[in-house]
Design a protein around this motif. Structure first.
Motif, PDB file in Angstrom:
ATOM      1  N   ASP A 114       0.840  -1.203   0.000  1.00  0.00           N
ATOM      2  CA  ASP A 114       0.000   0.000   0.000  1.00  0.00           C
ATOM      3  C   ASP A 114       0.875   1.254   0.000  1.00  0.00           C
ATOM      4  OD1 ASP A 114      -2.326  -1.460  -0.042  1.00  0.00           O
ATOM      5  OD2 ASP A 114      -2.739  -1.262   2.104  1.00  0.00           O
ATOM      6  N   ARG A 115       1.963   1.203   0.736  1.00  0.00           N
ATOM      7  CA  ARG A 115       2.899   2.336   0.739  1.00  0.00           C
ATOM      8  C   ARG A 115       3.493   2.540  -0.650  1.00  0.00           C
ATOM      9  NH1 ARG A 115       8.881   2.392   3.642  1.00  0.00           N
ATOM     10  NH2 ARG A 115       9.651   4.244   2.550  1.00  0.00           N
ATOM     11  N   LEU A 116       3.871   1.443  -1.306  1.00  0.00           N
ATOM     12  CA  LEU A 116       4.421   1.533  -2.654  1.00  0.00           C
ATOM     13  C   LEU A 116       3.459   2.252  -3.587  1.00  0.00           C
ATOM     14  CD1 LEU A 116       6.466   0.689  -4.903  1.00  0.00           C
ATOM     15  CD2 LEU A 116       5.181  -1.453  -5.084  1.00  0.00           C
ATOM     16  N   ASP A 117       2.201   1.878  -3.563  1.00  0.00           N
ATOM     17  CA  ASP A 117       1.220   2.479  -4.464  1.00  0.00           C
ATOM     18  C   ASP A 117       0.887   3.924  -4.088  1.00  0.00           C
ATOM     19  OD1 ASP A 117       0.899   0.531  -6.349  1.00  0.00           O
ATOM     20  OD2 ASP A 117      -0.956  -0.292  -5.533  1.00  0.00           O
ATOM     21  N   ALA A 118       0.932   4.236  -2.798  1.00  0.00           N
ATOM     22  CA  ALA A 118       0.484   5.553  -2.346  1.00  0.00           C
ATOM     23  C   ALA A 118       1.573   6.625  -2.405  1.00  0.00           C
ATOM     24  CB  ALA A 118      -0.053   5.459  -0.916  1.00  0.00           C
ATOM     25  N   ASP A 119       2.838   6.248  -2.317  1.00  0.00           N
ATOM     26  CA  ASP A 119       3.932   7.215  -2.219  1.00  0.00           C
ATOM     27  C   ASP A 119       4.403   7.612  -3.626  1.00  0.00           C
ATOM     28  OD1 ASP A 119       6.286   8.629  -1.799  1.00  0.00           O
ATOM     29  OD2 ASP A 119       6.961   7.330  -0.174  1.00  0.00           O
ATOM     30  N   PRO A 120       4.210   8.866  -4.024  1.00  0.00           N
ATOM     31  CA  PRO A 120       4.616   9.281  -5.377  1.00  0.00           C
ATOM     32  C   PRO A 120       6.120   9.249  -5.607  1.00  0.00           C
ATOM     33  CG  PRO A 120       3.912  11.173  -4.074  1.00  0.00           C
ATOM     34  CD  PRO A 120       3.574   9.960  -3.272  1.00  0.00           C
ATOM     35  N   SER A 121       6.908   9.173  -4.552  1.00  0.00           N
ATOM     36  CA  SER A 121       8.359   9.103  -4.722  1.00  0.00           C
ATOM     37  C   SER A 121       8.835   7.681  -5.023  1.00  0.00           C
ATOM     38  CB  SER A 121       9.076   9.613  -3.466  1.00  0.00           C
ATOM     39  OG  SER A 121       8.942   8.705  -2.384  1.00  0.00           O
ATOM     40  N   LEU A 122       7.927   6.713  -4.913  1.00  0.00           N
ATOM     41  CA  LEU A 122       8.262   5.320  -5.172  1.00  0.00           C
ATOM     42  C   LEU A 122       7.684   4.895  -6.508  1.00  0.00           C
ATOM     43  CD1 LEU A 122       7.555   3.838  -1.629  1.00  0.00           C
ATOM     44  CD2 LEU A 122       9.797   4.353  -2.623  1.00  0.00           C
ATOM     45  N   ALA A 123       8.481   4.185  -7.301  1.00  0.00           N
ATOM     46  CA  ALA A 123       8.049   3.799  -8.643  1.00  0.00           C
ATOM     47  C   ALA A 123       7.942   2.301  -8.848  1.00  0.00           C
ATOM     48  CB  ALA A 123       9.010   4.377  -9.684  1.00  0.00           C
ATOM     49  N   VAL A 124       8.805   1.526  -8.192  1.00  0.00           N
ATOM     50  CA  VAL A 124       8.882   0.089  -8.429  1.00  0.00           C
ATOM     51  C   VAL A 124       9.163  -0.615  -7.111  1.00  0.00           C
ATOM     52  CG1 VAL A 124      10.003  -1.755  -9.755  1.00  0.00           C
ATOM     53  CG2 VAL A 124       9.854   0.550 -10.722  1.00  0.00           C
ATOM     54  N   GLY A 125       8.551  -1.791  -6.932  1.00  0.00           N
ATOM     55  CA  GLY A 125       8.806  -2.599  -5.753  1.00  0.00           C
ATOM     56  C   GLY A 125       9.624  -3.831  -6.094  1.00  0.00           C
ATOM     57  N   VAL A 126      10.467  -4.257  -5.161  1.00  0.00           N
ATOM     58  CA  VAL A 126      11.221  -5.503  -5.286  1.00  0.00           C
ATOM     59  C   VAL A 126      10.906  -6.347  -4.058  1.00  0.00           C
ATOM     60  CG1 VAL A 126      13.501  -6.577  -5.359  1.00  0.00           C
ATOM     61  CG2 VAL A 126      13.082  -4.463  -6.632  1.00  0.00           C
ATOM     62  N   LEU A 127      10.490  -7.592  -4.287  1.00  0.00           N
ATOM     63  CA  LEU A 127      10.159  -8.507  -3.195  1.00  0.00           C
ATOM     64  C   LEU A 127      11.168  -9.644  -3.176  1.00  0.00           C
ATOM     65  CD1 LEU A 127       8.209  -9.449  -0.948  1.00  0.00           C
ATOM     66  CD2 LEU A 127       6.883 -10.627  -2.731  1.00  0.00           C
ATOM     67  N   ARG A 147      15.908   0.917 -13.813  1.00  0.00           N
ATOM     68  CA  ARG A 147      15.662   1.191 -15.237  1.00  0.00           C
ATOM     69  C   ARG A 147      14.177   1.432 -15.491  1.00  0.00           C
ATOM     70  NH1 ARG A 147      18.096  -4.133 -17.181  1.00  0.00           N
ATOM     71  NH2 ARG A 147      16.823  -3.727 -19.031  1.00  0.00           N
ATOM     72  N   ILE A 148      13.334   0.644 -14.845  1.00  0.00           N
ATOM     73  CA  ILE A 148      11.884   0.833 -14.999  1.00  0.00           C
ATOM     74  C   ILE A 148      11.457   2.157 -14.385  1.00  0.00           C
ATOM     75  CG2 ILE A 148       9.618  -0.052 -14.297  1.00  0.00           C
ATOM     76  CD1 ILE A 148      10.848  -2.876 -14.419  1.00  0.00           C
ATOM     77  N   ALA A 149      12.056   2.502 -13.253  1.00  0.00           N
ATOM     78  CA  ALA A 149      11.664   3.715 -12.529  1.00  0.00           C
ATOM     79  C   ALA A 149      11.977   4.992 -13.298  1.00  0.00           C
ATOM     80  CB  ALA A 149      12.353   3.755 -11.166  1.00  0.00           C
ATOM     81  N   LEU A 150      12.801   4.921 -14.330  1.00  0.00           N
ATOM     82  CA  LEU A 150      13.098   6.097 -15.149  1.00  0.00           C
ATOM     83  C   LEU A 150      11.896   6.512 -16.006  1.00  0.00           C
ATOM     84  CD1 LEU A 150      16.685   5.188 -16.403  1.00  0.00           C
ATOM     85  CD2 LEU A 150      16.086   6.840 -14.617  1.00  0.00           C
ATOM     86  N   ASN A 151      10.936   5.610 -16.163  1.00  0.00           N
ATOM     87  CA  ASN A 151       9.815   5.854 -17.065  1.00  0.00           C
ATOM     88  C   ASN A 151       8.641   6.503 -16.355  1.00  0.00           C
ATOM     89  OD1 ASN A 151      11.157   4.633 -19.321  1.00  0.00           O
ATOM     90  ND2 ASN A 151      10.789   2.648 -18.360  1.00  0.00           N
ATOM     91  N   ALA A 152       7.683   6.974 -17.143  1.00  0.00           N
ATOM     92  CA  ALA A 152       6.568   7.750 -16.618  1.00  0.00           C
ATOM     93  C   ALA A 152       5.662   6.897 -15.739  1.00  0.00           C
ATOM     94  CB  ALA A 152       5.759   8.352 -17.766  1.00  0.00           C
TER      95      ALA A 152
END
Length: 260
Positions: free
Chosen positions: A46-59, A198-203
């Protein structure tokens, strides 16, 4: 800047590059998923989806194992790693808007493998193994494994794995298209984080819409799929980020995304 939150069973690390790493931290239990892990992981997603400073999650999992599946000791006392509306581990039935990468070392079994299949991309070390041993215990892979695995690899290969309960090696998984990136042992997390950057560089809006269209159109024919994606594409094409992408290209500079 890096921020790390350590709870009893999950380590969550957010970095300024927009990558949030979630590490299941029960190595003595082979990272078996308890109710507490499920709750903590759901909160991190939920934090990943809600925080605009975060772009990609790694589990990933600590100690050289992704996850051996359900915590059977906890289950025996009446605890379950199933969360209403979110499924096993707080993930298998959840809708996560942002890209999620599984970084797999060692074993991903049962519900652990189902959590891997709930991610968008799989990065695995060459010593990793994936399996659904449920049939050996009188059960089936009921949190998505039975119907997701045949969508990821050839049908008869998947059915063989599901009916025998025998594992699929990461090396075979790479050949079958299950694993996107194969690394040396102990290299999965680093490779997953590199891919995440690399993914996080995108829109961000484009990444989210890509996931949404993928999720909604897998069972549709082309005509239905075009109709399904049309509203989202119209909204995206008129967004500030789409304008910024075009301007940045013309000005030969890196775009600055705002997620709107």
């Amino acid at each position: 800047m890096t921020t790390t939150e350590v709870s009893s069973d999950l380590v969550v690390t957010g970095r300024e590059d927009g990558v949030l790493t979630m590490t299941i931290n029960r190595p003595a239990q082979r990272n078996a998923i308890s109710h507490d892990v499920a709750v903590q992981l759901a909160a991190a997603l939920d934090r990943l989806d809600a925080d605009p400073s975060l772009a990609v999650g790694v589990l990933t999992g600590a100690g050289g194992t992704f996850s051996a599946g359900m915590d059977l000791k906890g289950f025996a006392t009446g605890q379950t790693p199933m969360l209403p509306g979110r499924g096993f581990g707080g993930l298998t039935q959840a809708i996560v808007r942002k890209p999620l990468i599984a970084a797999v070392e060692g074993w991903a079994l049962g519900g652990g493998f189902e959590m891997v299949l709930s991610c968008d991309v799989i990065v695995a070390a060459e010593n990793a193994n994936f399996g659904f041993p449920e049939v050996k215990r009188g059960l089936i892979a009921g949190e998505g494994g039975v119907f997701r695995l045949p969508k990821r690899i050839p049908y008869h290969v998947a059915v063989t794995a599901l009916l025998t309960g025998e594992p699929i090696t990461a090396v075979d998984g790479k050949a079958l298209g299950l694993v996107s990136v194969l690394t040396a042992a102990d290299g999965a997390l680093t490779a997953a984080q590199d891919l995440a950057r690399r993914i996080a560089l995108n829109a961000p809006l484009a990444l989210a819409l890509t996931k949404e269209v993928l999720r909604q159109t897998q069972t549709l024919d082309d005509a239905e799929a075009f109709k399904c994606q049309a509203p989202g594409i119209h909204t995206l094409s008129t967004s500030e980020d789409a304008h910024e992408g075009a301007v940045a290209f013309a000005e030969k500079r890196a775009p600055v995304w705002h997620g709107r």
